[in-house]
Write an enzyme that holds these catalytic residues in place. Sequence first.
Site, mmCIF file in Angstrom:
data_model
loop_
_atom_site.group_PDB
_atom_site.id
_atom_site.type_symbol
_atom_site.label_atom_id
_atom_site.label_comp_id
_atom_site.label_asym_id
_atom_site.label_seq_id
_atom_site.Cartn_x
_atom_site.Cartn_y
_atom_site.Cartn_z
ATOM 1 N N PHE A 66 38.991 43.639 35.887
ATOM 2 C CA PHE A 66 37.947 43.127 36.781
ATOM 3 C C PHE A 66 36.811 42.488 35.982
ATOM 4 O O PHE A 66 36.191 41.525 36.440
ATOM 5 C CB PHE A 66 37.406 44.263 37.665
ATOM 6 N N GLU A 67 36.542 43.020 34.801
ATOM 7 C CA GLU A 67 35.435 42.518 33.976
ATOM 8 C C GLU A 67 35.830 41.286 33.144
ATOM 9 O O GLU A 67 34.988 40.694 32.453
ATOM 10 C CB GLU A 67 34.928 43.623 33.034
ATOM 11 N N THR A 95 46.862 52.753 45.755
ATOM 12 C CA THR A 95 45.825 52.187 46.636
ATOM 13 C C THR A 95 45.796 50.667 46.528
ATOM 14 O O THR A 95 46.576 50.073 45.792
ATOM 15 C CB THR A 95 44.439 52.750 46.260
ATOM 16 N N HIS A 97 43.606 48.863 45.180
ATOM 17 C CA HIS A 97 42.848 48.332 44.051
ATOM 18 C C HIS A 97 43.574 47.189 43.365
ATOM 19 O O HIS A 97 42.972 46.201 42.953
ATOM 20 C CB HIS A 97 42.575 49.445 43.026
ATOM 21 N N ARG A 136 57.023 42.777 29.074
ATOM 22 C CA ARG A 136 56.317 41.498 28.928
ATOM 23 C C ARG A 136 55.232 41.517 27.856
ATOM 24 O O ARG A 136 54.443 40.569 27.743
ATOM 25 C CB ARG A 136 55.706 41.107 30.289
HETATM 26 N N1 RBF Z 1 41.858 47.763 35.352
HETATM 27 C C1 RBF Z 1 42.920 47.179 34.766
HETATM 28 O O1 RBF Z 1 42.760 46.339 33.883
HETATM 29 N N2 RBF Z 1 44.199 47.524 35.140
HETATM 30 C C2 RBF Z 1 44.453 48.420 36.136
HETATM 31 O O2 RBF Z 1 45.633 48.687 36.409
HETATM 32 C C3 RBF Z 1 43.340 49.022 36.775
HETATM 33 N N3 RBF Z 1 43.544 49.891 37.785
HETATM 34 C C4 RBF Z 1 42.465 50.438 38.414
HETATM 35 C C5 RBF Z 1 42.661 51.312 39.476
HETATM 36 C C6 RBF Z 1 41.571 51.878 40.119
HETATM 37 C C7 RBF Z 1 41.806 52.825 41.251
HETATM 38 C C8 RBF Z 1 40.251 51.561 39.681
HETATM 39 C C9 RBF Z 1 39.039 52.172 40.346
HETATM 40 C C10 RBF Z 1 40.060 50.696 38.642
HETATM 41 C C11 RBF Z 1 41.149 50.131 37.981
HETATM 42 N N4 RBF Z 1 40.952 49.255 36.913
HETATM 43 C C12 RBF Z 1 42.040 48.660 36.329
HETATM 44 C C13 RBF Z 1 39.602 49.015 36.358
HETATM 45 C C14 RBF Z 1 38.904 47.778 36.931
HETATM 46 O O3 RBF Z 1 39.458 46.598 36.368
HETATM 47 C C15 RBF Z 1 37.394 47.808 36.578
HETATM 48 O O4 RBF Z 1 37.244 47.986 35.205
HETATM 49 C C16 RBF Z 1 36.655 48.923 37.316
HETATM 50 O O5 RBF Z 1 36.915 48.869 38.688
HETATM 51 C C17 RBF Z 1 35.139 48.816 37.067
HETATM 52 O O6 RBF Z 1 34.642 47.570 37.559
#
Ligand code: RBF
Length: 167
Positions: A66-67, A95, A97, A136
């Site tokens: 996300f960042e 979920t 997410h 991958r």
């Molecule tokens: N970040 C990833 O890069 N890969 C993931 O698979 C991933 N799964 C997440 C699942 C949940 C339930 C949450 C809350 C966050 C996840 N994140 C994942 C982190 C997300 O990219 C981010 O860093 C956080 O939500 C903080 O903004």
Amino acid sequence: MASNLKNLSEYSTKNVIKVEEFTFGIVVAEWNEEITAALLAGAVDTLVKNGAKQENIIIKTVAGSFELSLGSQWLAQNKEIDAVIALGCIIQGETKHFDFICQAVTNGITEVGLKYDKPVIFGVLTTDNLEQAQDRSGGKHGNKGDEAAITAIKMLGIREKKGIWDF
Ligand code: RBF
């Protein structure tokens, strides 16, 4: 071009651009670090093999995929950096997410590239499970970090209008 038909990392980038003259920014997510570390290693290795100087590869980490959008923006803002590569791994959970993060990072990275008129390469795996991600990131489907690096070089080649179509 389906990646099972053609693996981008097999392309030659010789004579396209002087890769040694360019600076690359890589932003990598710490989530699923086993995978993203392998993507990073592949990207750096491929850049160096194609002529990039190690000192011209700037690597920054962010917490999760996300960042990556904001991380990409911070790199793209830097006038020294010619192309940005965003690396992450989002694995489907129980979920929603997965969907939200995939959507956000895809849109975010696209916007950064358009805003700064620079290649911002999407090197983010979005998989159903860990095994698909392993396949991958150095497994049976190659390493998408390598392919992200090649794509960055190819985009710079297109920008330079130096015979990219010779690939
Ligand atoms: N970040 C990833 O890069 N890969 C993931 O698979 C991933 N799964 C997440 C699942 C949940 C339930 C949450 C809350 C966050 C996840 N994140 C994942 C982190 C997300 O990219 C981010 O860093 C956080 O939500 C903080 O903004």
